[in-house]
Motif scaffolding. Structure first.
Motif, PDB file in Angstrom:
ATOM      1  N   UNK A  56     -31.682 -66.064 -43.647  1.00  0.00           N
ATOM      2  CA  UNK A  56     -31.988 -64.747 -43.207  1.00  0.00           C
ATOM      3  C   UNK A  56     -30.960 -64.244 -42.157  1.00  0.00           C
ATOM      4  N   UNK A  57     -30.387 -63.018 -42.344  1.00  0.00           N
ATOM      5  CA  UNK A  57     -29.614 -62.311 -41.454  1.00  0.00           C
ATOM      6  C   UNK A  57     -30.275 -61.472 -40.739  1.00  0.00           C
ATOM      7  N   UNK A  58     -30.730 -61.891 -39.426  1.00  0.00           N
ATOM      8  CA  UNK A  58     -31.671 -61.240 -38.491  1.00  0.00           C
ATOM      9  C   UNK A  58     -31.081 -60.461 -37.295  1.00  0.00           C
ATOM     10  N   UNK A  59     -29.552 -60.717 -37.230  1.00  0.00           N
ATOM     11  CA  UNK A  59     -28.566 -59.902 -36.297  1.00  0.00           C
ATOM     12  C   UNK A  59     -27.346 -59.795 -36.916  1.00  0.00           C
ATOM     13  N   UNK A  60     -26.649 -58.301 -36.540  1.00  0.00           N
ATOM     14  CA  UNK A  60     -25.457 -58.147 -36.943  1.00  0.00           C
ATOM     15  C   UNK A  60     -25.210 -57.381 -38.171  1.00  0.00           C
ATOM     16  N   UNK A  61     -26.433 -57.051 -39.047  1.00  0.00           N
ATOM     17  CA  UNK A  61     -26.085 -56.320 -40.385  1.00  0.00           C
ATOM     18  C   UNK A  61     -26.317 -54.905 -39.957  1.00  0.00           C
TER      19      UNK A  61
END
Length: 373
Positions: free
Chosen positions: A26-31
């Motif tokens: 899961x991409x929780x930061x930086x998107x």
């Protein structure tokens, strides 16, 4: 947006594979948004590559009803920042929507359904890892199919389907919504959204499915502040957007509980004959905190719109206002209408499908009490 697939197709079509993932991806930061507009390939995760590469390959094979190139797009002048896109072929080539007479209409095997999709239309099966041990009370749904929409709205337009032979009607379940939440968090692109149209809210097929698609423009519903609805701690109400709606928020934790709460609220609406649309997107916290550096989205916003049910044969002739339109994304099928469209005209069309304020006020109280601890 219409959900479509076709009859068994040509030999030699590609076969789907499993896409196995874990929450560690899961991409929780930086998107975040680097520029506006943002092309769908400007940042890619493993999930994005699997979806986009498979989708483009099916386009090359001619498995869609039309070839989708770059769509002419304009942001309408005005505070709502409505994003209009011209997609003439979708307006003429997509399958006619099924007649819907009830928001709880049962599945009908005689109508078009997703047991009829061609094998080549399936991109992959989404499976979560590690697998849930049987003693842990696992959900019944342990995978979903990711399938092309053959009349695409935008690049990467797919459907997320439970096993089609289950013959589930178009009523959102926590298990399917959880896969939709996962899909948004697996994408590195802030413009990958997932959504749901109920029966009576311009779902075109009465067979359970979510939509997933890329749109390279931010939407106001992703950043506008919302008011808390006491006594439910995780429920908010969003005003000052194209269509007022209920808002749920997560920074990536408690996703099972989030999916259950959204579906409890949605089921309450259906019991009262109210249709609904859902959007899952990256967005800012509900209380209006300043945007993160670089436009990064801090978490997930789940929008639930309660709206008038469009039922019966006459509903097919009405202007479809489904999840995209309520969110501020306006697919337009005719060039003159696209070029002349104003914010006031678009909002007038959208608001014809909204509930009257007294009914919406009653629902605000109902859902706040329903979701209270």
């Amino acid at each position: 947006m219409a959900a479509e697939a076709e009859q068994p197709g040509p030999p030699g079509a590609p076969h789907s594979e499993d896409f196995v993932y874990s929450e560690d991806e899961f991409i929780l930061h930086g998107a975040g948004w680097r520029s506006e507009p943002a092309p769908p390939g400007y940042m890619l995760s493993r999930f994005d590559r699997a979806l986009q590469e498979g989708w483009k390959h099916r386009m090359e094979l001619g498995l869609f009803r039309y070839h989708l190139g770059e769509l002419e797009t304009r942001v309408l002048p005005g505070p709502m920042q409505l994003v209009a896109q011209l997609n003439v072929q979708r307006g003429t080539e997509k399958r006619k929507s099924q007649a819907i007479h009830s928001v709880t209409q049962p599945f009908n095997p005689q109508e078009f359904n997703f047991t009829q999709i061609r094998p080549g239309e399936v991109l992959f099966r989404m499976r979560r890892s590690p697998a849930c041990p049987p003693a842990a009370g696992c959900p019944q749904l342990d995978y979903v199919l990711v399938v092309i929409n053959v009349s695409p709205l935008e690049l990467g337009h797919v459907l997320l389907l439970p096993e089609p032979t289950l013959h589930l009607p178009q009523v959102l379940t926590p298990e399917l919504l959880r896969f939709g939440l996962d899909a948004v968090l697996l994408s590195a692109h802030p413009g990958f959204r997932v959504g749901f149209n109920s029966l009576g809210a311009f779902a075109s097929v009465n067979h359970l499915h979510l939509h997933g698609f890329y749109l390279g423009w931010p939407l106001l519903v992703e950043s506008a502040p919302a008011e808390p609805l006491s006594p439910a701690p995780g429920l908010f109400f969003l005003r000052g957007v194209p269509a007022p709606g209920f808002l749920f928020y997560s920074q990536g934790a408690g996703l099972d509980a989030l999916a259950r709460d959204v579906c409890r609220a949605a089921d309450h609406l259906l019991r009262r004959g109210v249709a609904y649309n859902v959007l899952v997107t990256r967005g800012e916290p509900p209380r209006g905190e300043p945007p993160r550096a670089g436009g990064a989205r801090a978490g997930l916003r789940v929008l639930l719109w309660a709206r008038r049910a469009a039922l019966g044969p006459g509903a097919q002739a009405a202007l479809p206002v489904a999840l995209c339109e309520l969110a501020g994304h306006l697919p337009v099928a005719a060039a003159p209408a696209f070029r002349g469209l104003t914010e006031a005209e678009a909002l007038g069309a959208i608001r014809q499908h909204l509930l009257p304020e007294p009914q919406l006020e009653q629902l605000r109280g109902d859902l706040a009490r329903l979701l209270a601890p």
